[in-house]
Design a protein around this motif. Structure first.
Motif, PDB file in Angstrom:
ATOM      1  N   GLY A 366       0.785  -1.228   0.000  1.00 49.37           N
ATOM      2  CA  GLY A 366       0.000   0.000   0.000  1.00 49.37           C
ATOM      3  C   GLY A 366       0.815   1.275   0.000  1.00 49.37           C
ATOM      4  O   GLY A 366       0.248   2.361  -0.100  1.00 49.37           O
ATOM      5  N   SER A 367       2.141   1.174   0.109  1.00 47.89           N
ATOM      6  CA  SER A 367       2.994   2.368   0.154  1.00 47.89           C
ATOM      7  C   SER A 367       3.765   2.530  -1.149  1.00 47.89           C
ATOM      8  O   SER A 367       3.957   1.577  -1.900  1.00 47.89           O
ATOM      9  N   ARG A 368       4.233   3.743  -1.388  1.00 50.74           N
ATOM     10  CA  ARG A 368       4.970   4.074  -2.602  1.00 50.74           C
ATOM     11  C   ARG A 368       6.433   4.298  -2.242  1.00 50.74           C
ATOM     12  O   ARG A 368       6.740   5.040  -1.309  1.00 50.74           O
ATOM     13  N   PHE A 369       7.322   3.668  -2.994  1.00 54.63           N
ATOM     14  CA  PHE A 369       8.747   3.747  -2.690  1.00 54.63           C
ATOM     15  C   PHE A 369       9.547   4.020  -3.964  1.00 54.63           C
ATOM     16  O   PHE A 369       9.046   3.921  -5.084  1.00 54.63           O
ATOM     17  N   GLU A 370      10.829   4.335  -3.757  1.00 54.61           N
ATOM     18  CA  GLU A 370      11.769   4.470  -4.864  1.00 54.61           C
ATOM     19  C   GLU A 370      12.513   3.145  -5.023  1.00 54.61           C
ATOM     20  O   GLU A 370      13.082   2.631  -4.070  1.00 54.61           O
ATOM     21  N   ILE A 371      12.496   2.602  -6.238  1.00 52.44           N
ATOM     22  CA  ILE A 371      13.159   1.337  -6.538  1.00 52.44           C
ATOM     23  C   ILE A 371      14.424   1.647  -7.337  1.00 52.44           C
ATOM     24  O   ILE A 371      14.380   2.381  -8.323  1.00 52.44           O
ATOM     25  N   ARG A 372      15.559   1.086  -6.896  1.00 54.22           N
ATOM     26  CA  ARG A 372      16.819   1.279  -7.604  1.00 54.22           C
ATOM     27  C   ARG A 372      17.311  -0.074  -8.106  1.00 54.22           C
ATOM     28  O   ARG A 372      17.323  -1.047  -7.352  1.00 54.22           O
ATOM     29  N   TYR A 373      17.752  -0.088  -9.376  1.00 56.48           N
ATOM     30  CA  TYR A 373      18.146  -1.363  -9.965  1.00 56.48           C
ATOM     31  C   TYR A 373      19.011  -1.137 -11.196  1.00 56.48           C
ATOM     32  O   TYR A 373      19.054  -0.044 -11.773  1.00 56.48           O
ATOM     33  N   ASP A 374      19.720  -2.194 -11.568  1.00 56.35           N
ATOM     34  CA  ASP A 374      20.473  -2.234 -12.816  1.00 56.35           C
ATOM     35  C   ASP A 374      19.609  -2.981 -13.833  1.00 56.35           C
ATOM     36  O   ASP A 374      19.085  -4.057 -13.518  1.00 56.35           O
ATOM     37  N   PRO A 375      19.426  -2.456 -15.050  1.00 59.71           N
ATOM     38  CA  PRO A 375      18.574  -3.142 -16.028  1.00 59.71           C
ATOM     39  C   PRO A 375      18.978  -4.590 -16.291  1.00 59.71           C
ATOM     40  O   PRO A 375      18.128  -5.422 -16.608  1.00 59.71           O
ATOM     41  N   GLN A 376      20.271  -4.910 -16.145  1.00 61.61           N
ATOM     42  CA  GLN A 376      20.719  -6.288 -16.364  1.00 61.61           C
ATOM     43  C   GLN A 376      20.187  -7.233 -15.291  1.00 61.61           C
ATOM     44  O   GLN A 376      20.090  -8.447 -15.523  1.00 61.61           O
ATOM     45  N   TRP A 377      19.839  -6.699 -14.129  1.00 62.77           N
ATOM     46  CA  TRP A 377      19.319  -7.547 -13.059  1.00 62.77           C
ATOM     47  C   TRP A 377      17.975  -8.162 -13.437  1.00 62.77           C
ATOM     48  O   TRP A 377      17.606  -9.210 -12.897  1.00 62.77           O
ATOM     49  N   LEU A 378      17.247  -7.521 -14.340  1.00 63.66           N
ATOM     50  CA  LEU A 378      15.931  -8.030 -14.710  1.00 63.66           C
ATOM     51  C   LEU A 378      16.013  -9.379 -15.408  1.00 63.66           C
ATOM     52  O   LEU A 378      15.032 -10.122 -15.454  1.00 63.66           O
ATOM     53  N   ASP A 379      17.189  -9.695 -15.968  1.00 63.60           N
ATOM     54  CA  ASP A 379      17.371 -10.979 -16.654  1.00 63.60           C
ATOM     55  C   ASP A 379      17.862 -12.076 -15.708  1.00 63.60           C
ATOM     56  O   ASP A 379      18.037 -13.215 -16.135  1.00 63.60           O
ATOM     57  N   ILE A 380      18.102 -11.733 -14.440  1.00 64.31           N
ATOM     58  CA  ILE A 380      18.594 -12.704 -13.459  1.00 64.31           C
ATOM     59  C   ILE A 380      17.486 -12.930 -12.429  1.00 64.31           C
ATOM     60  O   ILE A 380      17.205 -12.041 -11.612  1.00 64.31           O
ATOM     61  N   PRO A 381      16.839 -14.100 -12.427  1.00 64.54           N
ATOM     62  CA  PRO A 381      15.651 -14.310 -11.576  1.00 64.54           C
ATOM     63  C   PRO A 381      15.884 -14.076 -10.095  1.00 64.54           C
ATOM     64  O   PRO A 381      15.010 -13.577  -9.402  1.00 64.54           O
ATOM     65  N   PHE A 382      17.066 -14.432  -9.566  1.00 67.88           N
ATOM     66  CA  PHE A 382      17.274 -14.345  -8.130  1.00 67.88           C
ATOM     67  C   PHE A 382      18.034 -13.086  -7.701  1.00 67.88           C
ATOM     68  O   PHE A 382      18.449 -12.970  -6.552  1.00 67.88           O
ATOM     69  N   MET A 383      18.229 -12.144  -8.625  1.00 67.09           N
ATOM     70  CA  MET A 383      18.925 -10.901  -8.279  1.00 67.09           C
ATOM     71  C   MET A 383      17.920  -9.898  -7.708  1.00 67.09           C
ATOM     72  O   MET A 383      16.955  -9.537  -8.366  1.00 67.09           O
ATOM     73  N   PRO A 384      18.132  -9.423  -6.476  1.00 62.81           N
ATOM     74  CA  PRO A 384      17.160  -8.495  -5.870  1.00 62.81           C
ATOM     75  C   PRO A 384      17.323  -7.071  -6.375  1.00 62.81           C
ATOM     76  O   PRO A 384      18.402  -6.677  -6.842  1.00 62.81           O
ATOM     77  N   VAL A 385      16.251  -6.300  -6.308  1.00 60.76           N
ATOM     78  CA  VAL A 385      16.302  -4.855  -6.515  1.00 60.76           C
ATOM     79  C   VAL A 385      16.134  -4.189  -5.154  1.00 60.76           C
ATOM     80  O   VAL A 385      15.624  -4.796  -4.217  1.00 60.76           O
ATOM     81  N   PHE A 386      16.580  -2.937  -5.051  1.00 63.88           N
ATOM     82  CA  PHE A 386      16.628  -2.268  -3.748  1.00 63.88           C
ATOM     83  C   PHE A 386      15.450  -1.311  -3.584  1.00 63.88           C
ATOM     84  O   PHE A 386      15.052  -0.628  -4.529  1.00 63.88           O
ATOM     85  N   ILE A 387      14.929  -1.260  -2.355  1.00 63.94           N
ATOM     86  CA  ILE A 387      13.812  -0.376  -2.018  1.00 63.94           C
ATOM     87  C   ILE A 387      14.341   0.748  -1.133  1.00 63.94           C
ATOM     88  O   ILE A 387      14.976   0.488  -0.100  1.00 63.94           O
ATOM     89  N   TYR A 388      14.089   1.994  -1.558  1.00 62.56           N
ATOM     90  CA  TYR A 388      14.570   3.164  -0.816  1.00 62.56           C
ATOM     91  C   TYR A 388      13.389   4.037  -0.405  1.00 62.56           C
ATOM     92  O   TYR A 388      12.380   4.131  -1.119  1.00 62.56           O
ATOM     93  N   GLN A 389      13.553   4.666   0.735  1.00 56.39           N
ATOM     94  CA  GLN A 389      12.584   5.672   1.194  1.00 56.39           C
ATOM     95  C   GLN A 389      13.365   6.814   1.824  1.00 56.39           C
ATOM     96  O   GLN A 389      14.175   6.594   2.735  1.00 56.39           O
ATOM     97  N   GLU A 390      13.151   8.011   1.299  1.00 52.23           N
ATOM     98  CA  GLU A 390      13.860   9.198   1.777  1.00 52.23           C
ATOM     99  C   GLU A 390      15.368   8.967   1.760  1.00 52.23           C
ATOM    100  O   GLU A 390      16.088   9.226   2.731  1.00 52.23           O
ATOM    101  N   ASP A 391      15.850   8.405   0.630  1.00 51.37           N
ATOM    102  CA  ASP A 391      17.278   8.183   0.360  1.00 51.37           C
ATOM    103  C   ASP A 391      17.922   7.145   1.282  1.00 51.37           C
ATOM    104  O   ASP A 391      19.145   7.083   1.381  1.00 51.37           O
ATOM    105  N   LYS A 392      17.128   6.327   1.940  1.00 48.60           N
ATOM    106  CA  LYS A 392      17.671   5.273   2.792  1.00 48.60           C
ATOM    107  C   LYS A 392      17.150   3.924   2.308  1.00 48.60           C
ATOM    108  O   LYS A 392      15.961   3.769   2.031  1.00 48.60           O
ATOM    109  N   LYS A 393      18.064   2.941   2.219  1.00 49.35           N
ATOM    110  CA  LYS A 393      17.663   1.604   1.802  1.00 49.35           C
ATOM    111  C   LYS A 393      16.909   0.929   2.936  1.00 49.35           C
ATOM    112  O   LYS A 393      17.417   0.798   4.049  1.00 49.35           O
ATOM    113  N   ILE A 394      15.682   0.498   2.662  1.00 46.55           N
ATOM    114  CA  ILE A 394      14.854  -0.107   3.715  1.00 46.55           C
ATOM    115  C   ILE A 394      14.482  -1.552   3.400  1.00 46.55           C
ATOM    116  O   ILE A 394      13.848  -2.212   4.230  1.00 46.55           O
TER     117      ILE A 394
END
Length: 451
Positions: A366-394
Motif C-alpha cells: 500500500g505504500s509508494r517507494f523508490e526502486i533502484r536497480y540495474d537493467p541487467q538484473w531483470l534478466d537474473i531471476p534471483f537478483m534483488p532490486v533495492f527499495i529506498y525511502q527518503e534516500d535510505k535503503k529499507i
C-alpha cells in the motif's frame, strides 16, 4: 510539500553552482561566492531569488560533508498537511495576475482583497510573493551580450569530456535490418576516446551503460559536455554524473560549433572506419563493436594528432596518467549508476518493473517507494532490486517465483491439514489427517450409472 523529484532538482542546481570549486576552476572561493550571489538565481520550485554568499558557502560545506544527498532540502515537519494557497485559490490568483501582468505584487494583493478573493490576514504578502515567484508568469528580460567564440583546449586529461550520439549503419539482425547508434565520448585535452559503443537504441539505458564503461576504463571526468537531447537532459543521468562528482554541462541549442571536437571524431569514424567496412560481413552488433574497438586501439589512438604536436592520443593520455581519478570500489560505482523509479507496492507485496513482477515484505503493501536497480538484473531471476525511502535503503525485492509460491505454506492456514488420496478400482478414497479414521469414498462406477 516538496516531492522527491523537486528535492533532487534543487540538489542538482546547488551542485551546478559549486561544481567550479570542486573542479579546481576557482582560485578564490570567497570572491566566487560574492560573484555568484550578486545575480538572481533561478532555483527549482522556489523560483528566482537572490542568495547570500554565506548560503553558497554552506552548500559547498554540506557537499563536502555529506555528498549530493546533503544538498537536498530537508523534509517538511508538517509533511502531508495542506498549504495556505489551495488549488482553487491559486487559480483565482493567477487569473488576476494574467489580467494585470505588469502590476506589482502589492497591487495584486490589494486587488485580491478588494474583489473578495482574499480576506484580511488570510495569507501574508510574503506568501503571495513566494507563490507568484514560483509560477511561470514572472516576466524576466535579460539582455544578453553577444559572446565571441574562441578555440580552446584543456591542459590536463579528464578535465572535460564531450559526449554525443551518431547514427550508425543498418545491420542484419535475424530477418530484419536494424539501425545502430554510436554513443561515444572524447577527452578534450588528449583527444582520446574513453569509450564508444554501438547500440540498437538511443535510450537512457544505453547512455548509462556507455558512460559507466567510459568511467571504468579511463577514470572520472570533472565535466561532461553534451547537447540538449532528451537522454542527456534526463534527471536520472544528472544524478549519475553528480553522484560521481562530475558536472554535466549542456550546450546552447543550435550551436553545434561548441561540440566541434566530438563532431570531428564522428567525421573521422565515418571516413576511416565505416567507409572501409563491408556491412554485409557484420554478423551481429557484438561483431560491429569488436571491429570498432579494434580500430580505436590500433588506428585512432596510435595515430599522431595534428593538435597534439605530433603525439598520439594514447601517448598524451599516458603522459598524464597520474591525474586519472579511478573508482577504487566497483560495487560503490555500480550503486551510483542504478536506475531509479517510483512504484506502489500492491496489497500482496508485489510491484512490476518492465512487466516483470517483484515481491517484497508484506509490511510495505500500500505504500509508494523508490526502486533502484540495474537493467541487467531483470534478466537474473534471483537478483534483488533495492527499495529506498527518503534516500535510505529499507528493503529488497526479488522476482516472483510462481511455482515455488504454489507449494509454499501460508501463514494462518491450519496445521497438520493433509489429505490422503488413493485411487483403486475406479474408486477415489480421500482421507483427512485431522480426523482419525475418517474416509470418504467417491465411486466413478456409481456416477456413470447415475446412482
Amino acid at each position: 510539500m516538496l516531492d522527491d523529484d523537486t528535492r533532487n532538482a534543487i540538489a542538482l542546481k546547488r551542485f551546478s553552482l559549486i561544481s567550479p570549486i570542486l573542479n579546481g576552476q576557482v582560485n578564490n572561493r570567497r570572491e566566487y561566492y560574492v560573484q555568484i550571489s550578486s545575480n538572481p538565481i533561478e532555483m527549482p520550485y522556489y523560483g528566482i531569488r537572490k542568495y547570500a554568499p554565506k548560503t553558497i558557502e554552506s552548500w559547498y560545506c554540506d557537499y563536502m560533508r555529506g555528498g549530493l544527498d546533503a544538498l537536498k532540502p530537508g523534509y517538511r515537519g508538517d509533511k502531508g498537511s495542506s498549504r495556505k494557497i489551495n488549488a482553487e485559490l491559486a487559480e483565482k490568483i493567477l487569473e488576476v495576475k494574467k489580467a494585470y501582468p505588469k502590476a506589482p505584487n502589492t497591487i495584486i494583493y490589494d486587488k485580491l482583497i478588494e474583489d473578495g478573493i482574499l480576506k484580511e490576514g488570510q495569507i501574508s504578502l510574503t506568501t503571495l510573493y513566494r507563490f507568484l515567484n514560483s509560477s511561470n508568469y514572472k516576466d524576466i528580460h535579460e539582455s544578453e551580450e553577444k559572446k565571441e567564440i574562441k578555440r580552446f583546449a584543456h591542459q590536463y586529461i579528464n578535465e572535460l569530456w564531450y559526449g554525443d550520439l551518431m547514427y550508425g549503419p543498418y545491420i542484419q539482425d535475424g530477418r530484419k535490418k536494424k539501425p545502430t547508434y554510436l554513443l561515444a565520448y572524447i577527452d578534450d585535452a588528449s583527444r582520446l576516446v574513453p569509450h564508444g559503443e554501438f547500440y540498437y537504441t538511443q535510450s537512457l539505458e544505453a547512455l548509462r551503460h556507455s558512460f559507466k564503461e567510459a568511467v571504468l576504463k579511463r577514470g572520472i571526468p570533472s565535466m561532461l559536455y553534451t547537447d540538449n537531447a532528451k537522454i542527456y537532459r534526463s534527471q536520472q543521468f544528472e544524478f549519475m554524473c553528480a553522484n560521481i562528482g562530475c558536472s554535466l554541462i549542456h550546450s546552447k541549442p543550435f550551436v553545434a560549433s561548441s561540440r566541434g571536437k566530438i563532431e570531428r571524431l564522428f567525421l573521422t569514424v565515418r571516413k576511416r572506419f565505416l567507409s572501409q567496412l563491408d556491412i554485409s560481413d557484420i554478423k551481429s552488433l557484438e561483431d560491429l563493436n569488436l571491429r570498432f574497438w579494434k580500430w580505436l586501439d590500433e588506428d585512432y589512438h596510435k595515430k599522431p594528432h595534428s593538435s597534439l604536436n605530433g603525439l598520439t592520443p594514447l601517448d598524451f593520455f599516458m603522459s598524464q596518467i597520474s591525474r586519472v581519478k579511478l573508482c577504487t570500489d566497483p560495487a560503490q560505482l555500480e550503486e551510483k549508476f542504478l536506475l531509479r523509479i517510483k512504484r506502489k507496492v500492491n496489497h500482496d507485496g508485489t510491484f512490476p518493473i518492465n512487466n516483470i513482477l517483484y515481491e517484497t515484505d508484506i509490511k510495505f503493501a500500500g505504500s509508494r517507494f523508490e526502486i533502484r536497480y540495474d537493467p541487467q538484473w531483470l534478466d537474473i531471476p534471483f537478483m534483488p532490486v533495492f527499495i529506498y525511502q527518503e534516500d535510505k535503503k529499507i528493503g529488497e525485492a526479488v522476482q516472483v517465483n510462481f511455482h515455488d509460491n504454489a507449494h509454499m505454506k501460508r501463514r494462518g492456514r491450519p496445521k497438520n491439514s493433509e489429505l490422503t488420496v488413493d485411487l483403486q478400482d475406479n474408486e477415489l478414497f480421500v482421507e483427512s489427517a485431522n480426523i482419525s479414521g475418517s474416509k470418504q469414498t467417491i465411486s466413478f462406477k456409481t456416477i456413470m450409472r447415475g446412482e
